[in-house]
Design an enzyme around this catalytic site. Structure first.
Site, PDB file in Angstrom:
ATOM      1  N   CYS A  13      -0.810  -9.552  -6.743  1.00 50.08           N
ATOM      2  CA  CYS A  13      -1.836  -9.383  -5.706  1.00 50.08           C
ATOM      3  C   CYS A  13      -3.221  -9.865  -6.101  1.00 50.08           C
ATOM      4  O   CYS A  13      -3.775 -10.752  -5.444  1.00 50.08           O
ATOM      5  CB  CYS A  13      -1.896  -7.928  -5.280  1.00 50.08           C
ATOM      6  SG  CYS A  13      -0.525  -7.509  -4.209  1.00 50.08           S
ATOM      7  N   PHE A  51     -10.163   2.270 -12.611  1.00 46.21           N
ATOM      8  CA  PHE A  51     -10.259   0.807 -12.689  1.00 46.21           C
ATOM      9  C   PHE A  51     -11.420   0.355 -13.560  1.00 46.21           C
ATOM     10  O   PHE A  51     -12.059  -0.655 -13.305  1.00 46.21           O
ATOM     11  CB  PHE A  51     -10.314   0.186 -11.288  1.00 46.21           C
ATOM     12  CG  PHE A  51      -8.924  -0.015 -10.758  1.00 46.21           C
ATOM     13  CD1 PHE A  51      -8.155   1.070 -10.400  1.00 46.21           C
ATOM     14  CD2 PHE A  51      -8.365  -1.273 -10.686  1.00 46.21           C
ATOM     15  CE1 PHE A  51      -6.849   0.915  -9.974  1.00 46.21           C
ATOM     16  CE2 PHE A  51      -7.054  -1.446 -10.256  1.00 46.21           C
ATOM     17  CZ  PHE A  51      -6.311  -0.350  -9.894  1.00 46.21           C
ATOM     18  N   LEU A  78      -0.609  -0.287  -1.859  1.00 47.60           N
ATOM     19  CA  LEU A  78       0.367   0.199  -2.835  1.00 47.60           C
ATOM     20  C   LEU A  78       0.176  -0.478  -4.176  1.00 47.60           C
ATOM     21  O   LEU A  78       0.030  -1.693  -4.240  1.00 47.60           O
ATOM     22  CB  LEU A  78       1.788  -0.108  -2.360  1.00 47.60           C
ATOM     23  CG  LEU A  78       2.124   0.209  -0.906  1.00 47.60           C
ATOM     24  CD1 LEU A  78       3.564  -0.167  -0.614  1.00 47.60           C
ATOM     25  CD2 LEU A  78       1.875   1.676  -0.634  1.00 47.60           C
ATOM     26  N   VAL A 119       6.740  -4.792  -1.220  1.00 49.31           N
ATOM     27  CA  VAL A 119       5.995  -4.092  -0.181  1.00 49.31           C
ATOM     28  C   VAL A 119       6.921  -3.618   0.939  1.00 49.31           C
ATOM     29  O   VAL A 119       6.913  -2.442   1.319  1.00 49.31           O
ATOM     30  CB  VAL A 119       4.898  -5.028   0.382  1.00 49.31           C
ATOM     31  CG1 VAL A 119       4.208  -4.388   1.559  1.00 49.31           C
ATOM     32  CG2 VAL A 119       3.904  -5.365  -0.712  1.00 49.31           C
TER      33      VAL A 119
HETATM   34  C1  UDX Z   1       4.421  -9.814  -0.162  1.00 54.23           C
HETATM   35  C2  UDX Z   1       3.143 -10.646  -0.168  1.00 54.23           C
HETATM   36  O1  UDX Z   1       3.209 -11.559  -1.218  1.00 54.23           O
HETATM   37  C3  UDX Z   1       1.928  -9.818  -0.244  1.00 54.23           C
HETATM   38  O2  UDX Z   1       0.791 -10.584  -0.033  1.00 54.23           O
HETATM   39  C4  UDX Z   1       1.926  -8.825   0.805  1.00 54.23           C
HETATM   40  O3  UDX Z   1       0.860  -7.951   0.615  1.00 54.23           O
HETATM   41  C5  UDX Z   1       3.234  -8.127   0.932  1.00 54.23           C
HETATM   42  O4  UDX Z   1       4.347  -8.987   0.914  1.00 54.23           O
HETATM   43  P1  UDX Z   1       5.963  -8.772  -1.996  1.00 54.23           P
HETATM   44  O5  UDX Z   1       6.616  -7.710  -1.166  1.00 54.23           O
HETATM   45  O6  UDX Z   1       5.692  -8.476  -3.418  1.00 54.23           O
HETATM   46  O7  UDX Z   1       4.530  -9.127  -1.383  1.00 54.23           O
HETATM   47  O8  UDX Z   1       6.718 -10.150  -1.803  1.00 54.23           O
HETATM   48  P2  UDX Z   1       8.179 -10.574  -2.213  1.00 54.23           P
HETATM   49  O9  UDX Z   1       8.707  -9.669  -3.263  1.00 54.23           O
HETATM   50  O10 UDX Z   1       8.141 -12.032  -2.409  1.00 54.23           O
HETATM   51  O11 UDX Z   1       9.034 -10.246  -0.900  1.00 54.23           O
HETATM   52  C6  UDX Z   1       9.037 -10.949   0.260  1.00 54.23           C
HETATM   53  C7  UDX Z   1      10.437 -10.800   0.919  1.00 54.23           C
HETATM   54  O12 UDX Z   1      10.437 -11.447   2.166  1.00 54.23           O
HETATM   55  C8  UDX Z   1      11.568 -11.406   0.096  1.00 54.23           C
HETATM   56  O13 UDX Z   1      12.611 -10.461  -0.051  1.00 54.23           O
HETATM   57  C9  UDX Z   1      12.020 -12.597   0.947  1.00 54.23           C
HETATM   58  O14 UDX Z   1      13.403 -12.852   0.808  1.00 54.23           O
HETATM   59  C10 UDX Z   1      11.642 -12.132   2.337  1.00 54.23           C
HETATM   60  N1  UDX Z   1      11.411 -13.226   3.300  1.00 54.23           N
HETATM   61  C11 UDX Z   1      10.574 -14.231   3.008  1.00 54.23           C
HETATM   62  C12 UDX Z   1      12.047 -13.191   4.534  1.00 54.23           C
HETATM   63  O15 UDX Z   1      12.810 -12.270   4.808  1.00 54.23           O
HETATM   64  N2  UDX Z   1      11.785 -14.172   5.431  1.00 54.23           N
HETATM   65  C13 UDX Z   1      10.961 -15.213   5.171  1.00 54.23           C
HETATM   66  O16 UDX Z   1      10.775 -16.097   6.029  1.00 54.23           O
HETATM   67  C14 UDX Z   1      10.330 -15.246   3.909  1.00 54.23           C
HETATM   68  C1  UDX Z   2      -3.030  -3.856  -6.597  1.00 48.07           C
HETATM   69  C2  UDX Z   2      -3.927  -2.865  -5.830  1.00 48.07           C
HETATM   70  O1  UDX Z   2      -4.333  -1.795  -6.702  1.00 48.07           O
HETATM   71  C3  UDX Z   2      -3.209  -2.317  -4.625  1.00 48.07           C
HETATM   72  O2  UDX Z   2      -4.071  -1.467  -3.881  1.00 48.07           O
HETATM   73  C4  UDX Z   2      -2.731  -3.489  -3.773  1.00 48.07           C
HETATM   74  O3  UDX Z   2      -2.012  -3.026  -2.656  1.00 48.07           O
HETATM   75  C5  UDX Z   2      -1.878  -4.441  -4.575  1.00 48.07           C
HETATM   76  O4  UDX Z   2      -2.608  -4.877  -5.724  1.00 48.07           O
HETATM   77  P1  UDX Z   2      -1.032  -3.703  -8.347  1.00 48.07           P
HETATM   78  O5  UDX Z   2      -1.161  -5.185  -8.444  1.00 48.07           O
HETATM   79  O6  UDX Z   2       0.314  -3.104  -8.191  1.00 48.07           O
HETATM   80  O7  UDX Z   2      -1.925  -3.140  -7.129  1.00 48.07           O
HETATM   81  O8  UDX Z   2      -1.632  -3.094  -9.685  1.00 48.07           O
HETATM   82  P2  UDX Z   2      -2.980  -2.413 -10.168  1.00 48.07           P
HETATM   83  O9  UDX Z   2      -2.656  -1.063 -10.679  1.00 48.07           O
HETATM   84  O10 UDX Z   2      -4.039  -2.521  -9.174  1.00 48.07           O
HETATM   85  O11 UDX Z   2      -3.314  -3.335 -11.431  1.00 48.07           O
HETATM   86  C6  UDX Z   2      -3.590  -4.721 -11.274  1.00 48.07           C
HETATM   87  C7  UDX Z   2      -3.898  -5.336 -12.602  1.00 48.07           C
HETATM   88  O12 UDX Z   2      -5.151  -4.875 -13.085  1.00 48.07           O
HETATM   89  C8  UDX Z   2      -2.891  -5.031 -13.703  1.00 48.07           C
HETATM   90  O13 UDX Z   2      -2.668  -6.196 -14.466  1.00 48.07           O
HETATM   91  C9  UDX Z   2      -3.560  -3.962 -14.519  1.00 48.07           C
HETATM   92  O14 UDX Z   2      -3.122  -3.952 -15.862  1.00 48.07           O
HETATM   93  C10 UDX Z   2      -5.016  -4.382 -14.405  1.00 48.07           C
HETATM   94  N1  UDX Z   2      -5.967  -3.273 -14.585  1.00 48.07           N
HETATM   95  C11 UDX Z   2      -6.004  -2.234 -13.710  1.00 48.07           C
HETATM   96  C12 UDX Z   2      -6.871  -3.311 -15.638  1.00 48.07           C
HETATM   97  O15 UDX Z   2      -6.869  -4.255 -16.444  1.00 48.07           O
HETATM   98  N2  UDX Z   2      -7.784  -2.293 -15.767  1.00 48.07           N
HETATM   99  C13 UDX Z   2      -7.827  -1.242 -14.911  1.00 48.07           C
HETATM  100  O16 UDX Z   2      -8.680  -0.354 -15.098  1.00 48.07           O
HETATM  101  C14 UDX Z   2      -6.919  -1.217 -13.853  1.00 48.07           C
END
Ligand code: UDX
Ligand code: UDX
Length: 469
Positions: free
Chosen positions: A279, A268, A152, A11
């Site tokens: 997520c 979806f 996203l 993110v």
């Molecule tokens: C995360 C959350 O899990 C999600 O709920 C939210 O919507 C967006 O942020 P994601 O970006 O996929 O999602 O997480 P992750 O890939 O684990 O990245 C988090 C980053 O934060 C890592 O690069 C980690 O090193 C960093 N981090 C974590 C810090 O810089 N400081 C901290 O104290 C903890």
């Molecule tokens: C989701 C949300 O869509 C996004 O808005 C939020 O910010 C983060 O979580 P993401 O997890 O990247 O995004 O993937 P998404 O495309 O939503 O799919 C989630 C899961 O649902 C996947 O495992 C996908 O295969 C499944 N899926 C999606 C289905 O099984 N059927 C569908 O019709 C759509």
């Protein structure tokens, strides 16, 4: 505007790169030094369309990387918190990273700043972040805490950011809302879309996107409720697919029929192995916990999760029905990522299925266009890794499609059939047409549609001349 984005995961990295693309000066902060060094050297840690281009465009100029959170916060007008919020054992979101970031930036607040939650967090987190900032010495009139949830999807995260359906700004003061509006102005006034080198517009984009200004609390809820609704849509169609299987109807036709009602919509509504990823599973648990804490038992969410889990078990039963016993069977698995277009395998239904097949004694060869490295980290030497789909399939007793990669939909079916020991395809993602599969000589099992058997081949003879040992 100068902004800091804390957390350079999926993110934070995408948001940071996109804010730089909109013309802001971004400091991406992370406490993982190795990740930072790799980013500084030009590597792109995640498989995400257009991200390499954006990093290349802005790295070292409008986008810099740092581990010094306090300094980054001092220099920024807005500080986005995008660190992880993993589930605790009880299913609540673990907010300790968010808290520690808030603690650390408190001392950096001298002039007015907005602290923005970008991570998905439970309602009331903004109130807590505010308390933590105050307790750690931030002057109450110099900051606001806002919620600007991201929607996203992995794989299309960059275009989801730049061409969003809506921008939600959860701000409790006019000053804060004004600053957040300014940040997104290149999108909302349409100027970004007129730029020659803008990232290309995806299908169905609404430009300029609408802005929805809400209270911080409402914005926090919008994010959880959106994800819960989408997951519910997926579980709903998966349940309908089961009924279709039981009565011999075709879920594709049912989807067409219900999805064309504009109140329902087609998106979806793809049945399959159920939802996974970083997520939906986490956010459903967290939303249920939020509701419970607020005095409401959201049983509907329990059912959404139960159907989702059941979908994997049903698929495994399908595999067993198609192959009888699994011990010693050689299975080709196409797809490990939790969905197509990403290398992310967090909470991937595919990984759960592979692990269950291994427990049953099968030998598994896997192929994924992007997630091989991550698959290795989790599956180790319990499976073999193929260089391409055809290598995975060679000599296998059946092929299992577990991720909806576009590349799999376009495979050379005759080649696959020639390489397989038996012409059996068990498709957890409905990538193929049963009629076509039957015409090409496959036994084809999918989700919510009748099974298909070869029309051109006697039913049980191996495709290749050798007999099973
Ligand atoms: C995360 C959350 O899990 C999600 O709920 C939210 O919507 C967006 O942020 P994601 O970006 O996929 O999602 O997480 P992750 O890939 O684990 O990245 C988090 C980053 O934060 C890592 O690069 C980690 O090193 C960093 N981090 C974590 C810090 O810089 N400081 C901290 O104290 C903890
Ligand atoms: C989701 C949300 O869509 C996004 O808005 C939020 O910010 C983060 O979580 P993401 O997890 O990247 O995004 O993937 P998404 O495309 O939503 O799919 C989630 C899961 O649902 C996947 O495992 C996908 O295969 C499944 N899926 C999606 C289905 O099984 N059927 C569908 O019709 C759509």
């Amino acid at each position: 505007m100068r902004i800091a984005v804390v957390g350079s995961g999926y993110v934070g990295l995408v948001a940071g790169a996109c804010f730089a693309e909109l013309g802001h000066d971004v400091i991406l902060v992370d406490n993982d030094e190795r990740k930072l060094a790799a980013l500084q050297q030009g590597s792109v840690p995640i498989h995400e369309r257009f991200l390499p281009e954006l990093l290349e465009r802005h790295r070292g100029s409008r986008l810099v990387f740092s581990s010094d959170l306090r300094k980054a916060a001092e220099q920024s007008a807005a500080i986005f918190i995008a660190v992880g919020t993993p589930p605790t054992e009880q299913g609540e979101a673990d907010l300790s990273y968010v808290e520690s970031v808030a603690r650390e930036i408190a001392g950096a607040i001298r002039s007015y700043k907005v602290v923005v939650e970008k991570s998905t967090v439970p309602v009331y987190t903004n109130t807590w972040v505010r308390k933590v900032l105050l307790l750690n010495g931030a002057p109450g009139d110099r900051f606001d805490v806002a919620s600007n949830p991201e929607f996203l999807r992995e794989g299309t995260a960059v275009t989801d950011f730049l061409y969003p359906d809506r921008i939600v700004l959860g701000a409790d003061t006019e000053r804060c809302a004004h600053l957040l509006r300014e940040l997104y102005q290149p999108l909302t006034d349409g100027s970004y879309y007129r730029r020659k080198n803008a990232i290309p517009e995806p299908d169905n984009a609404t430009t300029p996107p609408p802005v929805i200004v809400t209270s911080a609390k409402s914005a926090e809820l919008i994010k959880h409720a959106s994800n819960a609704f989408l997951a519910m849509k997926i579980s709903f169609i998966n349940a309908v697919a089961t009924v279709c299987e039981n009565v011999g109807a075709d879920v594709r036709q049912v989807c067409e029929g219900i999805g064309s009602d504009s109140r329902i919509g087609r998106r979806f509504l793809r049945p399959g192995l159920g939802y996974g990823g970083s997520c939906f599973p986490k956010d459903l648990l967290a939303f249920r916990a939020v509701a419970r804490d607020a005095g409401y038992d959201f049983h509907l969410l329990d059912e959404v999760m139960r159907i989702n889990e059941d979908q994997r078990q049903r698929f495994l039963r399908k595999v067993r029905n198609a192959l009888w016993t699994l011990k010693g069977k050689r299975l080709a698995v196409l797809g490990v990522a939790f969905k197509g277009g990403t290398d992310d395998i967090r909470e991937s239904p595919a990984v759960c299925v592979v692990e269950a097949l291994l427990r049953d004694g099968s030998q598994v060869a896997v192929y994924d266009p992007a997630a091989m490295e991550r698959a290795r980290e989790v599956l180790g030497d319990k499976v073999t890794y193929a260089a391409n789909p055809y290598e995975a399939v060679a000599g296998a007793d059946a092929v299992l499609v577990l991720t909806d990669w576009e590349e799999f939909a376009g495979l050379d079916l005759d080649r696959i059939r020639a390489l397989l020991r038996y012409p059996i395809v068990i498709d957890g993602r409905n990538l193929y047409d049963p009629e076509i599969m039957a015409g090409r000589g496959f036994f084809y099992y999918c989700v919510g549609r009748p099974e298909a058997a070869p029309r051109t081949e006697p039913s049980t003879r191996p495709v290749r001349s050798e007999t099973p040992e």
